[in-house]
Scaffold this active site. Structure first.
Site, PDB file in Angstrom:
ATOM      1  N   LYS A  66      39.536  43.769  42.631  1.00 19.27           N
ATOM      2  CA  LYS A  66      39.649  43.050  41.347  1.00 19.27           C
ATOM      3  C   LYS A  66      39.558  44.087  40.225  1.00 19.27           C
ATOM      4  O   LYS A  66      38.710  44.986  40.288  1.00 19.27           O
ATOM      5  CB  LYS A  66      38.534  42.008  41.239  1.00 19.27           C
ATOM      6  CG  LYS A  66      38.650  41.101  40.019  1.00 19.27           C
ATOM      7  CD  LYS A  66      37.564  40.022  39.991  1.00 19.27           C
ATOM      8  CE  LYS A  66      37.667  39.117  38.779  1.00 19.27           C
ATOM      9  NZ  LYS A  66      36.607  38.099  38.718  1.00 19.27           N
ATOM     10  N   SER A 141      38.338  33.322  37.819  1.00 20.10           N
ATOM     11  CA  SER A 141      39.115  34.397  37.254  1.00 20.10           C
ATOM     12  C   SER A 141      39.723  35.359  38.272  1.00 20.10           C
ATOM     13  O   SER A 141      40.651  36.090  37.932  1.00 20.10           O
ATOM     14  CB  SER A 141      38.236  35.206  36.299  1.00 20.10           C
ATOM     15  OG  SER A 141      37.182  35.827  37.012  1.00 20.10           O
ATOM     16  N   SER A 165      34.177  32.160  39.822  1.00 23.52           N
ATOM     17  CA  SER A 165      35.410  32.949  39.877  1.00 23.52           C
ATOM     18  C   SER A 165      35.804  33.490  41.242  1.00 23.52           C
ATOM     19  O   SER A 165      36.907  34.011  41.390  1.00 23.52           O
ATOM     20  CB  SER A 165      35.312  34.133  38.923  1.00 23.52           C
ATOM     21  OG  SER A 165      35.613  33.702  37.636  1.00 23.52           O
TER      22      SER A 165
END
Ligand code: GLN
Length: 488
Positions: A66, A141, A165
């Site tokens: 990420k 997210s 997330s």
């Protein structure tokens, strides 16, 4: 998870992953592809294997990172304009641990800028598309990471979970996603969102892979003073939760199976496990197909001898409101360091220092980032602190106590991850409150610091994945992962 050996080389594994990443380019999963670096690392591992040297537990395993994890490989942008062209001098502890075991990062994944969001639509680089329906959101997210695993580009991906997330995009894309106990994995070197709820976790295709990654990532880190001593690797497989729960274990041990034999002090006897379902979460605002999936899982568990217990947790109704006060307050403080002087992007329209700050922050942040900075500074301001922040902090304590009480009655709790499956791109993009409501079932875990594992639980009639969330007391991460296998 497939690791490299003499016949299947690390270079082959990495090249396959890179090819798949290219093949699925339309999904907008990656903000950076680490081609040269990944191939070079793969060759080093292959050379070690050829020489008969010992290699790590993740030798040659391609993974996706990420883009809010710092490492010198590529730019760490957190999908925000304000961090564009920022190259980190440090490596996040979790990244260092994964790479020490031979894992190879093939790319950085897209997210809502600074991890603010539930759809990956708040990214400066545009949205990531859902793995099952290109007209729908990936969730967020950590949308890029979830889709990279769901499309089988990589074996696993990293994520951060401040309020859902990891779990929500995992459930939108049919993969496993773990938000560990707060403090289990080091946050060092990860772009901070809300420091009191941020957790570092993973997306995988199986509970076994999750277990392996957690055994590598967990543990005390002198660079992150909120990390806990390594309880994960000291949890015995199959251990009862009584060892790890915050509250004392239930006093009475009862016989397993239909006959309910009277209790005898027999160490080999497994007491009936109790699974809680939260009454308030079974209502009309939750999609009926998700409610049915939960009911089906409960039936399966009953057949396996589990007892299902309905829980009243009235304080949870304050979770979303408390979260959207506490988190923006911490966000406002954490984002104050981006000023155009020290990191990444700087606006060139400025005449003096004040306008440099203003223009850089105005051009560099996404609207959702700015909204949170405004709300955060408002709830912390002297006239409103007592009315908002302090109240939210009290609600947080109530929520934490409610979880402690619940885990005196049950071993785990099973809930939906979100009220609906993946929604259409653009559907909630202009309605922040509708977007925040996505998090209604996930945020309370972050406020309480307890672990949650999103597990795939079938599909809707339209073919969209449904996810359920397993919740346990603090430090029960390993048992949760083991329990997930029983849910299959
Ligand atoms: N969707 C939640 C939010 O917008 C959670 C984000 C996260 O966990 N990083 O705050």
């Amino acid at each position: 998870m497939k690791t490299a050996n003499k016949t299947v080389t690390a270079e082959r594994l990495v090249r396959d992953a890179l090819e798949k990443a290219e093949h699925f380019r339309d999904y907008n999963i990656f903000t950076y592809i680490n081609k040269t670096g990944a191939i070079q690392k793969a060759r080093e591992i292959d050379a070690k294997i050829a020489r008969g040297e010992k290699v790590g537990r993740l030798a040659g395993v391609p993974y996706a990172l990420k883009d809010n994890f710092l490492s010198p490989e590529g730019e760490t942008t957190a999908s925000a304009h304000i961090l564009e062209r920022f190259t980190s001098p440090v490596t996040a502890t979790v990244v260092a641990k994964l790479e020490a075991e031979g894992a190879i990062m093939i790319g950085r994944t897209n997210l809502d800028a600074f991890a603010h969001g539930s759809s990956t639509e708040n990214s400066y680089y545009g949205p990531t598309l859902n793995a099952f329906d290109q007209e729908r959101v990936a969730g967020g997210s950590s949308g890029g990471s979830a889709v990279a695993v769901a499309l089988d580009i990589v074996e696993f991906a990293t994520g951060t979970d401040t309020g859902g997330s990891i779990r929500q995009p995992a459930s939108f894309n049919g993969v496993y996603g773990l938000k560990p106990t707060y403090g289990c994995n080091s946050r060092y070197g990860v772009v901070a969102m809300a420091s009191s709820t941020d957790c570092i976790g993973f997306f995988t295709k199986s509970p076994d892979d999750m277990d392996l990654l957690m055994s590598i990532a967990s543990g005390r880190d002198p660079k992150d003073m909120t990390t806990l001593p390594d309880y994960y690797n000291n949890t015995k497989s199959g251990a009862r939760l009584g060892d790890s729960r915050l509250a004392p274990a239930r006093p009475s041990l009862r016989g397993s199976g239909a006959q309910s034999a009277p209790v005898v002090a027999n160490v080999h006897e497994t007491p009936t496990r109790r699974i809680g379902v939260i009454k308030d979460f079974d209502n009309k605002s939750v999609d009926s197909e998700i409610r049915n999936a939960l009911k089906r899982k409960c039936e399966t568990l009953k057949k396996k001898g589990y007892e299902i217990v309905e829980l009243e947790m009235p304080a949870l109704k304050y979770a979303l409101a408390a979260y959207y006060i506490i988190v923006p307050a911490e966000v406002a403080s954490n984002l104050s360091r981006y000023d155009g002087v020290r990191y990444g992007f700087r606006s060139d329209k400025s005449k003096d220092l004040d306008s440099l700050y203003e223009n850089t922050r105005n051009e560099g942040f996404m609207p959702e980032n700015k909204r949170r900075i405004m709300i955060g500074n408002f709830v912390l301001s002297s006239g409103f602190y007592d009315a908002y922040f302090l109240k939210a902090a009290k609600a947080r304590t109530l929520i934490l106590q409610e979880y402690e009480k619940a885990f005196e009655q049950v071993d785990y709790i099973l809930t939906p991850v979100s009220p609906s499956p993946a929604f259409k791109l653009g559907e909630k993009a202009n309605d922040p409150v509708a977007m925040y409501l996505e998090d209604i079932m996930s945020v309370s875990l972050n406020l309480a610091g307890v672990p949650g594992l999103a597990v795939p639980a079938g599909k809707t009639k339209a073919g969209l994945p449904i996810g359920l969330q397993l919740v346990g007391p603090r430090r029960s991460d390993k048992q949760l992962i083991e329990f997930a296998k029983e849910l299959d």
